[in-house]
Design a protein around this motif. Structure first.
Motif: not given
Length: 441
Positions: A197-222
């Protein structure tokens, strides 16, 4: 004439003494200390003229009292400064003394090389339409903060919330891999967002992921935003080189705090685009008196859970921090958004939980009293909870400790089948969950 040398610690009380005398005439005073510790008292003469004879006397007094820590002009009137409007028009900290009718207000500005965000606490003001951010911080490491972060994240996700965990321990990333298998981490991490972002180049970065070691109940998300990404797998991912570049201020005036807040917001926006906006964001902060912790607690969070064990290192550290907040006029803002967590509470023959917590409460209240109001007898107005007040910031939420907890994976393990884990974290999850959700969990 003082017989002993005037040291750094001597200057603030001497400056406050002179500032109080000046304020008694109705003038506002801003105590400004530069990066070397040299003091200047700036008198606000926007609405009241300064008597020249009084000014000369205050200048003489300050020159004598500040010793080597007197600025070139130790007492000045604001109208004589080139940048007076900028100084007095900026978002000044809260007054450091209680208001007295007819007296001017005294404020304090610390110009330091690092740590300035400790003195810029943002009051608790969660946006109902946004995410509720919670910092988890310990003055000392090794108190189970990251494990508690994972436990709380799972608990809130199981209650149907969309939860994002952000690993802000940039110098020692940990909570990301604890929640996500190594080969499933996103290609980029928080550190990459700040660099790109310091060189205005942060568009399209893949920064987040669902927690793969845990599955939430119901409508929850982690979801997880790790500090460090997985890279392209070509061996060219250079974490340290990036880390060494994120603390600087950019040419446009964007500070490290601004960049860190933008990175956290980018993670929240990414989840909102892919699913829904997170209800809760847990910020796993670095320990100690570091700039990262200062920004996380002071600027990014709506609530800060302060972890500690009942030992002198914990209380000495928090006393230093609380005293600084008090001296900088931040006590009122910060005490409304912090809550103590008693980590690693023993419960065994010879040291019962109740006995340990009694001692913890006494020492915690003594420490937190620095941030509380000094109320005259019979005065019920003000903020000064009693030691027994369980709603007070000092009154701890306990996490029990047993030897079996050492090394446990807080997320990948099926905790529902482990009785001692449920017992150890039961009060913490219930009470912290209620603080985060307003009692709706």
């Amino acid at each position: 004439m003082d017989s002993d040398p005037i040291r750094f610690d001597d200057v603030i009380p001497r400056a406050r003494e002179i500032a109080k005398e000046i304020a008694s005439t109705g003038l506002g005073v801003v105590m400004v200390r530069d990066v070397l510790g040299r003091m200047t008292l700036v008198l606000d003469d926007q609405e009241q003229e300064v008597d020249p004879d009084a000014l000369a006397e205050w200048q003489r007094l300050a020159s004598d009292r500040f010793g080597p820590y007197k600025a070139e002009r130790p007492v000045v009137v604001a109208s004589s400064l080139f940048m007076a409007a900028e100084l007095l028009g900026r978002a000044l900290p809260e007054p450091i003394d209680q208001n007295i009718a007819g007296h001017g207000k005294i404020r304090r500005i610390e110009n330091t090389i690092v740590g300035q965000d400790w003195a810029r606490v943002r009051p608790q003001s969660p946006d109902p339409s946004g995410s509720f951010r919670v910092a988890l911080y310990g003055f000392k490491g090794g108190v189970g903060r990251s494990t508690a972060t994972g436990m709380l994240a799972r608990y809130l996700a199981d209650s149907g919330r969309c939860v994002l965990v952000v690993d802000l321990d940039l110098e020692s990333p940990g909570v990301g891999p604890m929640l996500v298998a190594g080969d499933e981490l996103p290609r980029y991490g928080l550190i990459d967002q700040m660099v790109e972002s310091a060189v205005e180049n942060s568009d399209g970065l893949d920064l987040v992921v669902r927690a793969s070691k845990f599955s939430a109940r119901g409508n929850g998300e982690l979801w997880v935003a790790p500090a460090r990404g997985a890279g392209n797998g070509d061996g060219n991912y250079t974490y340290v080189s990036k880390l060494n570049r994120v603390y600087g201020e950019l040419s446009g005036g964007s500070t490290f705090a601004d960049r860190l807040e933008s990175a956290v917001t980018a993670c929240e926006d990414s989840i909102a685009d892919r699913s829904r906006r997170p209800d809760v964001v847990l910020l796993d902060s670095r320990a100690g008196l570091h700039d990262l912790a200062a920004v996380t607690i002071s600027k990014l969070s709506d609530l800060a859970l302060l972890f500690g064990a009942d030992n002198s290192q914990t209380w000495d550290g928090y006393q230093d921090l609380f005293r600084y907040w008090q001296e900088c006029g931040q006590a009122q803002s910060v005490r409304e958004k912090i809550k103590m967590v008693a980590a690693m509470v023993p419960d065994r023959p010879g040291m019962s939980k109740d006995h340990y917590l009694d001692s913890f409460v006494d020492r915690s209240w003594s420490c937190f009293s620095i941030l509380y109001d000094n109320l005259p007898d019979g005065d019920s107005v003000g903020f000064n909870p009693s030691p027994e007040d369980i709603t007070g910031p000092h009154f701890p939420i306990p996490i029990l400790f047993t030897q079996e907890l050492v090394g446990i994976d807080a997320v990948s393990t099926d905790l529902a089948d482990i009785g001692f884990v449920g017992t150890a974290y039961a009060e913490f999850l219930r009470d912290a969950g209620n603080l985060v959700t307003g009692g709706t969990v």
